[in-house]
Scaffold this motif. Structure first.
Motif, PDB file in Angstrom:
ATOM      1  N   VAL A 242       9.779  -1.010   6.654  1.00  0.00           N
ATOM      2  CA  VAL A 242      10.512   0.135   6.097  1.00  0.00           C
ATOM      3  C   VAL A 242      12.024  -0.094   6.210  1.00  0.00           C
ATOM      4  CG1 VAL A 242      10.992   2.601   6.345  1.00  0.00           C
ATOM      5  CG2 VAL A 242       8.652   1.751   6.591  1.00  0.00           C
TER       6      VAL A 242
ATOM      7  N   PHE B 157       7.792   5.150   6.861  1.00  0.00           N
ATOM      8  CA  PHE B 157       8.571   5.609   5.709  1.00  0.00           C
ATOM      9  C   PHE B 157       8.747   7.123   5.714  1.00  0.00           C
ATOM     10  CE2 PHE B 157       9.105   6.864   1.256  1.00  0.00           C
ATOM     11  CZ  PHE B 157      10.220   6.100   0.937  1.00  0.00           C
TER      12      PHE B 157
ATOM     13  N   ASN C 141      11.286   7.897   8.347  1.00  0.00           N
ATOM     14  CA  ASN C 141      12.595   7.403   7.922  1.00  0.00           C
ATOM     15  C   ASN C 141      13.243   8.327   6.897  1.00  0.00           C
ATOM     16  OD1 ASN C 141      14.216   5.587   5.807  1.00  0.00           O
ATOM     17  ND2 ASN C 141      14.396   4.633   7.826  1.00  0.00           N
ATOM     18  N   GLN C 142      12.440   8.871   5.989  1.00  0.00           N
ATOM     19  CA  GLN C 142      12.977   9.684   4.905  1.00  0.00           C
ATOM     20  C   GLN C 142      13.090  11.165   5.245  1.00  0.00           C
ATOM     21  OE1 GLN C 142      14.092   8.577   1.737  1.00  0.00           O
ATOM     22  NE2 GLN C 142      14.016   6.651   2.876  1.00  0.00           N
TER      23      GLN C 142
ATOM     24  N   LYS D 282      14.067   2.075  -1.452  1.00  0.00           N
ATOM     25  CA  LYS D 282      13.872   3.324  -0.718  1.00  0.00           C
ATOM     26  C   LYS D 282      14.033   4.533  -1.631  1.00  0.00           C
ATOM     27  CE  LYS D 282      15.114   1.879   3.974  1.00  0.00           C
ATOM     28  NZ  LYS D 282      16.024   2.070   5.122  1.00  0.00           N
TER      29      LYS D 282
END
Length: 213
Positions: free
Chosen positions: A40, A118, A121-122, A48
């Motif tokens: 990621v 992910f 992370n987002q 991304k």
């Protein structure tokens, strides 16, 4: 009561006999999860953004209730599990399937690690909550099954190698084959429940998390 005690003894004996193999496969799967999470961070900004756009569209559909029907999701999920476990069973019956089984388990770990990584992370804490409700319920059942069937496949494949290359004619191959096949069938019963979680429980939990402001 005696049958239950005998079953526990058989399971304990099996785990003790194959502990090193179980440990190896569990570590391999964990490495896949870690590797998936690391991937990621190695994605470019454009990648991304593309994934985040797809994710936002998906969650927009979720919020609007535009899910596939639970029966369709259940069928797709269970079919996937049947194919995956069936392939592991088939590879376990061959000598050349041993490394492919290891790759399959590692890739499965990567998928889980990447998905969780992910989302976190987002979406930070909300992503962690989404990962918990969308990934955890079915995988708490599916992952142990993958590890058990992976171990059984490798064990049977190694037995075949000994039979073929060490000329151990005294070792019967049919009884282990029957036990291996029965284990695969029993594992599908567990994966049936995992598919039910994925189709009937996870969508409601995901929608509840997505609607949190």
């Amino acid at each position: 009561m005696n049958r239950s005690r005998q079953l526990k003894q058989v399971i304990s004996s099996h785990i003790a006999d194959h502990l090193s193999l179980y440990t190896f496969i569990a570590v391999l799967f964990l490495m896949g999860i870690v590797f998936g999470a690391v991937i990621v961070n190695s994605l470019s900004l454009t990648q991304k953004e593309d994934l985040a756009l797809y994710l936002s569209r998906f969650f927009g559909q979720v919020s609007d209730g535009q899910f596939a029907t639970s029966s369709e999701m259940f069928q797709q999920s269970f079919t996937h599990y049947v194919k995956y476990i069936g392939l592991m069973w088939l590879l376990g019956l061959t000598v050349i399937g041993l490394p492919i089984i290891l790759v399959m388990l590692f890739l499965k770990g990567i998928v889980v690690g990447f998905t969780v990584g992910f989302l976190v992370n987002q979406m930070s804490w909300k992503g962690l909550l989404l990962a918990f409700v969308s990934v955890f319920p079915q995988n708490i059942l599916a992952v142990p099954v993958f590890i058990v069937i992976g171990t059984a496949s490798l064990t049977f494949s190694l037995k075949l190698i000994r039979q073929l290359f060490m000329k151990r004619k005294t070792e019967m191959i049919f009884p282990p084959f029957i036990r291996f096949s029965l284990l695969v069938l029993c594992s599908l019963c567990v994966l049936f429940i995992a598919s039910w979680f994925e189709a009937y429980l996870s969508p409601s939990l995901i929608k509840a998390v997505v609607d949190i402001q």
